[in-house]
Structures are given as C-alpha cells and as structure tokens.
Design a protein around this motif. Structure first.
Motif, mmCIF file in Angstrom:
data_model
loop_
_atom_site.group_PDB
_atom_site.id
_atom_site.type_symbol
_atom_site.label_atom_id
_atom_site.label_comp_id
_atom_site.label_asym_id
_atom_site.label_seq_id
_atom_site.Cartn_x
_atom_site.Cartn_y
_atom_site.Cartn_z
ATOM 1 N N ALA A 133 -12.966 -3.745 8.087
ATOM 2 C CA ALA A 133 -13.027 -3.567 9.543
ATOM 3 C C ALA A 133 -11.810 -4.182 10.217
ATOM 4 C CB ALA A 133 -14.315 -4.185 10.095
ATOM 5 N N GLN A 134 -11.392 -5.346 9.717
ATOM 6 C CA GLN A 134 -10.213 -5.993 10.289
ATOM 7 C C GLN A 134 -8.960 -5.164 10.038
ATOM 8 O OE1 GLN A 134 -10.532 -9.043 12.142
ATOM 9 N NE2 GLN A 134 -12.595 -8.216 11.921
ATOM 10 N N GLN A 135 -8.933 -4.440 8.949
ATOM 11 C CA GLN A 135 -7.770 -3.628 8.591
ATOM 12 C C GLN A 135 -7.718 -2.317 9.375
ATOM 13 O OE1 GLN A 135 -7.570 -2.687 4.410
ATOM 14 N NE2 GLN A 135 -5.851 -1.267 4.647
ATOM 15 N N TYR A 136 -8.875 -1.695 9.554
ATOM 16 C CA TYR A 136 -8.886 -0.324 10.063
ATOM 17 C C TYR A 136 -9.323 -0.177 11.528
ATOM 18 C CZ TYR A 136 -8.096 1.647 5.424
ATOM 19 O OH TYR A 136 -7.551 1.997 4.216
ATOM 20 N N SER A 178 -21.733 6.210 -4.079
ATOM 21 C CA SER A 178 -22.005 5.242 -3.015
ATOM 22 C C SER A 178 -20.729 4.516 -2.605
ATOM 23 C CB SER A 178 -23.039 4.220 -3.488
ATOM 24 O OG SER A 178 -23.208 3.193 -2.519
ATOM 25 N N ILE A 179 -20.659 4.169 -1.319
ATOM 26 C CA ILE A 179 -19.534 3.377 -0.825
ATOM 27 C C ILE A 179 -19.925 1.923 -0.570
ATOM 28 C CG2 ILE A 179 -18.263 5.296 0.195
ATOM 29 C CD1 ILE A 179 -19.448 4.441 2.920
ATOM 30 N N ARG A 180 -21.128 1.543 -0.985
ATOM 31 C CA ARG A 180 -21.506 0.134 -0.818
ATOM 32 C C ARG A 180 -20.507 -0.753 -1.549
ATOM 33 N NH1 ARG A 180 -28.086 0.191 -1.906
ATOM 34 N NH2 ARG A 180 -28.384 2.346 -1.193
ATOM 35 N N ASP A 181 -20.124 -0.327 -2.737
ATOM 36 C CA ASP A 181 -19.076 -1.007 -3.501
ATOM 37 C C ASP A 181 -17.811 -0.168 -3.364
ATOM 38 O OD1 ASP A 181 -17.296 -1.969 -5.424
ATOM 39 O OD2 ASP A 181 -18.881 -2.493 -6.826
ATOM 40 N N SER A 182 -16.908 -0.609 -2.508
ATOM 41 C CA SER A 182 -15.705 0.168 -2.206
ATOM 42 C C SER A 182 -14.845 0.400 -3.444
ATOM 43 C CB SER A 182 -14.883 -0.552 -1.122
ATOM 44 O OG SER A 182 -13.757 0.202 -0.755
ATOM 45 N N GLU A 183 -14.730 -0.638 -4.290
ATOM 46 C CA GLU A 183 -13.913 -0.507 -5.491
ATOM 47 C C GLU A 183 -14.487 0.546 -6.434
ATOM 48 O OE1 GLU A 183 -11.019 -1.865 -6.312
ATOM 49 O OE2 GLU A 183 -10.906 -2.839 -4.352
ATOM 50 N N ALA A 184 -15.803 0.545 -6.599
ATOM 51 C CA ALA A 184 -16.444 1.509 -7.490
ATOM 52 C C ALA A 184 -16.268 2.930 -6.968
ATOM 53 C CB ALA A 184 -17.929 1.176 -7.639
ATOM 54 N N PHE A 185 -16.345 3.086 -5.643
ATOM 55 C CA PHE A 185 -16.168 4.415 -5.056
ATOM 56 C C PHE A 185 -14.768 4.943 -5.367
ATOM 57 C CE2 PHE A 185 -14.868 7.240 -1.597
ATOM 58 C CZ PHE A 185 -15.909 8.165 -1.606
ATOM 59 N N ILE A 186 -13.763 4.110 -5.175
ATOM 60 C CA ILE A 186 -12.378 4.535 -5.427
ATOM 61 C C ILE A 186 -12.170 4.851 -6.900
ATOM 62 C CG2 ILE A 186 -9.983 3.745 -5.403
ATOM 63 C CD1 ILE A 186 -10.744 2.169 -2.833
ATOM 64 N N GLU A 187 -12.755 4.050 -7.791
ATOM 65 C CA GLU A 187 -12.635 4.310 -9.224
ATOM 66 C C GLU A 187 -13.271 5.652 -9.588
ATOM 67 O OE1 GLU A 187 -14.354 1.029 -11.258
ATOM 68 O OE2 GLU A 187 -12.824 -0.410 -10.585
ATOM 69 N N ASN A 188 -14.432 5.931 -9.018
ATOM 70 C CA ASN A 188 -15.108 7.198 -9.300
ATOM 71 C C ASN A 188 -14.304 8.393 -8.803
ATOM 72 O OD1 ASN A 188 -17.473 6.258 -10.616
ATOM 73 N ND2 ASN A 188 -18.375 5.684 -8.658
ATOM 74 N N HIS A 230 -25.884 1.548 8.008
ATOM 75 C CA HIS A 230 -25.358 0.237 7.601
ATOM 76 C C HIS A 230 -23.939 -0.046 8.093
ATOM 77 C CE1 HIS A 230 -28.447 1.253 4.493
ATOM 78 N NE2 HIS A 230 -28.806 0.020 4.758
ATOM 79 N N MET A 231 -23.304 0.917 8.717
ATOM 80 C CA MET A 231 -21.945 0.742 9.210
ATOM 81 C C MET A 231 -20.974 0.394 8.081
ATOM 82 S SD MET A 231 -22.280 1.338 12.469
ATOM 83 C CE MET A 231 -23.658 2.453 12.166
ATOM 84 N N TYR A 232 -21.186 1.021 6.917
ATOM 85 C CA TYR A 232 -20.267 0.812 5.808
ATOM 86 C C TYR A 232 -18.925 1.482 6.090
ATOM 87 C CZ TYR A 232 -24.184 -0.765 2.884
ATOM 88 O OH TYR A 232 -25.245 -1.452 2.360
ATOM 89 N N LEU A 233 -17.856 0.887 5.541
ATOM 90 C CA LEU A 233 -16.499 1.397 5.721
ATOM 91 C C LEU A 233 -15.901 1.801 4.379
ATOM 92 C CD1 LEU A 233 -15.145 -1.243 8.272
ATOM 93 C CD2 LEU A 233 -16.242 0.948 8.762
ATOM 94 N N ILE A 234 -14.746 2.448 4.432
ATOM 95 C CA ILE A 234 -14.067 2.945 3.241
ATOM 96 C C ILE A 234 -12.589 2.576 3.351
ATOM 97 C CG2 ILE A 234 -13.494 5.016 1.897
ATOM 98 C CD1 ILE A 234 -15.926 6.348 3.353
ATOM 99 N N ASP A 235 -12.007 2.209 2.249
ATOM 100 C CA ASP A 235 -10.569 1.947 2.234
ATOM 101 C C ASP A 235 -9.851 3.296 2.131
ATOM 102 O OD1 ASP A 235 -7.989 1.013 1.921
ATOM 103 O OD2 ASP A 235 -8.584 -0.638 0.611
ATOM 104 N N VAL A 236 -9.650 3.918 3.284
ATOM 105 C CA VAL A 236 -9.177 5.301 3.343
ATOM 106 C C VAL A 236 -7.798 5.449 2.707
ATOM 107 C CG1 VAL A 236 -8.641 7.232 4.868
ATOM 108 C CG2 VAL A 236 -10.546 5.722 5.413
ATOM 109 N N ALA A 237 -6.906 4.517 2.969
ATOM 110 C CA ALA A 237 -5.554 4.615 2.417
ATOM 111 C C ALA A 237 -5.582 4.603 0.890
ATOM 112 C CB ALA A 237 -4.690 3.470 2.947
ATOM 113 N N ARG A 238 -6.477 3.811 0.322
ATOM 114 C CA ARG A 238 -6.574 3.761 -1.140
ATOM 115 C C ARG A 238 -7.241 5.014 -1.700
ATOM 116 N NH1 ARG A 238 -9.039 -1.395 -3.511
ATOM 117 N NH2 ARG A 238 -8.342 -0.326 -5.412
#
Length: 395
Positions: A290-293, A123-133, A153-161
């Motif tokens: 959203a502000q970043q990307y 899941s990407i609801r928790d961005s940090e958990a997604f990146i860790e996984n 839900h219009m969820y986003l992802i920290d693509v660079a990370r």
C-alpha cells in the motif's frame, strides 16, 4: 422546400449540452461521406455507436487515468465482459486472483470456458506465491486479470513484479474500482487496461450504474467494436451525470481517505473487533505494498467481530447512521454483513476457503456523514452486544 434543422441556441455555454438522441441526420450525400465514410468531420450515426456526451466524458476519463483512450459502458461488469470477449480467443490461457469479485470469477469459470478459454486461478494472500505461480506459466498465458484492492480483505498485488514475471506481451487488465485516481494510477505500473465500476467512486452519488475501460488505443478499439456490436452502452443523461461527478472526484477521495483511516483506527482498538482490513493500517498484511502503490486508502473497511453470525447481525441492526446496502463511494455510509449479503449462498467450507468468517462486516463510508457520528454509532452498537445486552458474546 428546405427543411429547417434545429441548432444549439447557445454556443458559449461553459457546460456542454447533454445529448439524448437515438439518431443523427445527414444533410446530403457529401455529408455522409465526410461524417461517416472518411470521418473528416465530426458526425453522429446512431445512438448505439456514439454520443457527444459519451465522447466528452471518455476524454475526461482518459485524462484522469493517463490513458490513450477510454470507453464508457452500461456497468462495470459490461466493461469487464466486453474486454474479455474482445481480447481472448479459444485456446488462450488466462490468470485471475481467487479473491476477484465473485461475478468476475463467474465470467472466468462459467462463461469464458464455453468459448475455449483456459482459466488459472491463484490466491493473492501470499503475494510471492502468486507471482511464482504466474511466472511458471510464462509463455503460455495471454492475459492476467488483477483486482486491487480486492474485496472484502483489501488485498493488494505487486503489479510491477507481475508485469516483469509475465513479460511485455501478456495483456494486464486491472479492476481499480476500489482505488480510482488519485488513489492509484494503474496504467503507470505496467497495466494495459484499467477497468472501473463507475457506479462507485467515479460517479460518487449512488444514482447511476456505469462502467469504464481505459488504456492503450489499440486495445480500446478492439473493445469499441464489441461495444458497437453488442450494445452495452449508457444513455446520454448517465454520461452527463458521470461527467459532472468527475469534477469532485479528488475532493471526495481526499475526504473518504481521511475518514477511512480514522474509523479504521477506532475499530482496530475496539475490544469487540477481532481484526480490521484497511490498507492504511500497519496491521494489514499488504501494508508495505500500500505504501508503494497507493496515494490514499479509500473509505471501505472490512472488520471481523469476536461474535457469532447472529450477534454480528444484532450489531448491524442496531446501527442508525449507515444504510444496510451493498455499494461504496456513495454520499451515504453503507454497511453489510458479508455472509448475509455477498456470500449468503456460500457453505461454511466455502467461506473458510475465501477467508470470510461469519462475523465479517464491510463498512463503506459516505462523505456526507461525519466521522464522529459514525464512530459513536459503531461504539454503541458494538458495546451493547459485547456487554451481553444483546446476547452472550462469542469467546
């Protein structure tokens, strides 16, 4: 007797002609060698392999996304499936978000495993958990597929990370249908291949079905071989309509970006609304991303009502401006009650697992409508049911 071949009547037309031919002729053996064998001169071969109208719109799409190369397809799903078949082999491991489009999830979970592909879903609801996984699988995975924003839900992802977590050799693909340029330029953030349902914002008129893949030349050529072989192509007229639509893409996105923020703010302040998912609102869980990307937030708004499924249906039924339909990016405003449309086959437990309550509605604003008319219509429908005229509101 020498055959007379038709020639273009005018060579100074501002707009290129639309090519509909299924076949292309050669004048002689030398022409075959030059046009087909060594490709030293431009020449068609057969309608499944190339079309001058495709080529022109593909060049425009590459320029739009900042890509080395692009391909058009018969649909967004055709672009996705072709990409995965072209880039993956038996034994490869892949990652996708749990919030991916349901048909993409079907491809990953029910089609790719038939060919020996191993699938991991987080899941990407928790961005940090997604990146860790994802980082925990470094050295094992071949491809990570992302979708940004995700529906509903219009969820986003920290693509660079994500890119940093997997390293430079893993292929990153990203479905950017909800956030085309100028709202988001995926290839600038470490993505290798950006995919679009061109049926949506890119075409913007609700009158064609098409898909696009843009990215590195090396990857696009792999997709081209599969497209040539399996044939998920568009016809010349569809390519022409997509080419025409790109002229107004920036204007259309500017309008729906402005409309989206205004309508989202109205909904967030309405007493019948429990929650609004729109990247431009500070209340969205991924507002900082959203502000970043993102340079704009589009015209799709998902909101949850403080109502039962039946009462939510009453609200949607009372609306007069939107069409009840599944799509976005079209001239007309469209609305769907999520558990009646996209997720009508899901059980209660499945709906809970994806975070879609029975009172969930997705609104896709059309640029031909006026914001004041949309807000007035939403207000009358919501207020009617909330007041009890259509039944008792859920607590």
């Amino acid at each position: 007797m020498t055959k007379q071949r038709p020639q273009d009547a005018y060579t100074n037309s501002i707009e290129s002609p639309t090519y509909q031919s299924a076949s292309y002729y050669f004048n002689n053996a030398d022409h075959v060698k030059d046009g087909l064998h060594n490709r030293s001169v431009p020449a068609g071969r057969y309608g499944r392999y190339s079309n001058p109208t495709w080529i022109e719109v593909e060049n425009k799409l590459s320029e739009l996304s900042g890509a080395e190369s692009s391909l058009v397809f018969a649909s967004g799903m055709a672009a996705h499936v072709t990409a995965f078949l072209a880039l993956l082999e038996a034994g490869d491991e892949v990652v996708l978000p749990s919030e991916s489009y349901r048909q993409v999830r079907n491809v990953f979970h029910h089609i790719l495993p038939k060919f020996g592909v191993v699938v991991h879903e987080f899941s990407i609801r928790d961005s940090e958990a997604f990146i860790e996984n994802v980082a925990a699988l470094r050295g094992r995975i071949k491809l990570v597929h992302l979708e940004m924003p995700s529906s509903p839900h219009m969820y986003l992802i920290d693509v660079a990370r994500v890119r940093a977590a997997v390293g430079p050799d893993v292929i990153l693909t990203l479905d950017s249908s909800f956030s085309p340029p100028p709202n988001y330029y995926a290839l600038q953030w470490g993505v290798d291949l950006v995919l679009f349902s061109a049926t949506k914002y890119l075409s913007g008129h609700g009158d064609i079905v098409a898909g696009v893949a843009s990215g590195r030349e090396e990857l696009i050529e792999k997709l081209r071989w599969y497209r040539d072989t399996t044939g998920p192509i568009v016809d010349g007229n569809t390519a022409f309509l997509l080419r025409r639509s790109l002229y107004t893409l920036q204007l259309r996105m500017e309008r729906v970006n402005a409309m989206g923020l205004e309508v989202a703010r109205f909904l967030e302040g309405h007493p019948a609304v429990e929650r609004v998912y729109y990247n431009g609102l500070e209340s969205h869980p991924h507002f900082k991303l959203a502000q970043q990307y993102l340079n704009g937030f589009g015209g799709v708004i998902t909101f949850e009502l403080r109502m039962s499924e039946e009462q939510t249906a009453e609200v949607v039924d009372r609306l007069r401006v939107p069409f009840m339909a599944s799509n976005f990016g079209a001239p007309h405003t469209l609305i769907e009650q999520s558990t009646f449309f996209t997720y009508f086959e899901y059980s209660d437990d499945e709906l809970v697992s994806i975070g879609v309550p029975r009172g969930t509605v997705r609104l896709a604003l059309g640029y031909s409508n006026e914001v004041a008319d949309i807000i007035k219509d939403l207000d009358q429908a919501l207020s009617h049911v909330l007041s009890g005229a259509g039944g008792s509101a859920a607590s």
